[in-house]
Write an enzyme that holds these catalytic residues in place. Structure first.
Site, PDB file in Angstrom:
ATOM      1  N   ARG A   1      -3.409  -6.291  12.429  1.00 61.37           N
ATOM      2  CA  ARG A   1      -3.912  -7.081  13.567  1.00 61.37           C
ATOM      3  C   ARG A   1      -2.987  -7.019  14.771  1.00 61.37           C
ATOM      4  O   ARG A   1      -3.405  -7.270  15.901  1.00 61.37           O
ATOM      5  CB  ARG A   1      -4.198  -8.523  13.131  1.00 61.37           C
ATOM      6  CG  ARG A   1      -5.423  -8.610  12.214  1.00 61.37           C
ATOM      7  CD  ARG A   1      -5.672 -10.028  11.740  1.00 61.37           C
ATOM      8  NE  ARG A   1      -4.632 -10.543  10.899  1.00 61.37           N
ATOM      9  CZ  ARG A   1      -4.545 -10.380   9.579  1.00 61.37           C
ATOM     10  NH1 ARG A   1      -5.473  -9.707   8.943  1.00 61.37           N
ATOM     11  NH2 ARG A   1      -3.549 -10.891   8.894  1.00 61.37           N
TER      12      ARG A   1
ATOM     13  N   GLU B   1       8.110 -12.822   0.249  1.00 63.83           N
ATOM     14  CA  GLU B   1       8.320 -13.980  -0.619  1.00 63.83           C
ATOM     15  C   GLU B   1       8.312 -13.519  -2.087  1.00 63.83           C
ATOM     16  O   GLU B   1       9.136 -13.919  -2.885  1.00 63.83           O
ATOM     17  CB  GLU B   1       7.213 -14.992  -0.354  1.00 63.83           C
ATOM     18  CG  GLU B   1       7.609 -16.395  -0.707  1.00 63.83           C
ATOM     19  CD  GLU B   1       6.543 -17.381  -0.274  1.00 63.83           C
ATOM     20  OE1 GLU B   1       5.633 -16.993   0.466  1.00 63.83           O
ATOM     21  OE2 GLU B   1       6.633 -18.539  -0.711  1.00 63.83           O
TER      22      GLU B   1
END
Ligand code: AMP
Length: 172
Positions: free
Chosen positions: A59, A96
């Protein structure tokens, strides 16, 4: 015109349980809002001699390409591993959970060129910082970063290193 934040849709548990996905497609579909968004993203960089806008897959391509046009700059894609033809320069970075890798064309940016890195969302900050380091590896001068949305609760800004400014249009 609606504020930009009204045109970003919260989608709970997408693409995985526990993730609140920020859907920017309503913003893209609104001609006036999209134009205002690109103008606002570009405003700190006008007259700064930016030679290339580096947009992060996927994006970041949308916002970065429109910004490049408005800034009379080139557009350089920063892509996920294996998408760009060789020669590329890559960088592995921690997420993460696990590792990811970004790549850029080895000759996409001239040494010393002034560039900015652009994405849609700043979450934990690992992606934008990895792009910044990758571009720096090519010898470019990273003037800063721009994102549409910053998920302030995740404190991704703390991973952005160096003194260059990082601009977010909307915090949430
Ligand atoms: P991060 O490296 O954690 O800052 O993640 C940023 C990258 O992941 C950007 O390319 C975003 O497009 C995407 N991303 C992360 N979290 C979200 C979210 N909640 N909604 C939409 N995109 C996200």
């Amino acid at each position: 015109m609606s504020p930009l934040s009204d045109l970003v849709r919260d989608v709970p548990d997408f693409p995985r349980p526990g993730i609140m996905f920020k859907d920017i497609t309503p913003l893209l579909a609104d001609a006036a809002a999209f134009a205002a968004c690109i103008d606002a993203l570009c405003s700190p960089w006008l007259g700064k001699g930016i030679g290339a806008v580096c947009g992060i897959e996927s994006r970041g391509f949308i916002f970065g390409a429109a910004m490049a046009r408005a800034l009379d700059a080139g557009f350089v894609p920063v892509r996920k591993a294996g998408k760009l033809p060789p020669p590329v320069v890559g960088l592995d970075y921690g997420l993460e959970y696990g590792l990811d890798r970004l790549e850029i064309g080895a000759h996409a940016i001239a040494p010393g060129e002034k560039v900015i890195v652009v994405d849609d969302v700043l979450a934990t900050g690992g992606t934008l910082e990895a792009a910044r380091r990758l571009v720096e590896r090519l010898g470019a001068e990273v003037c800063g970063g721009s994102v549409v949305l910053e998920l302030a609760g995740l404190n991704g800004r703390s991973r952005w290193s160096g003194d260059a400014p990082l601009y977010a249009l909307v915090g949430s």
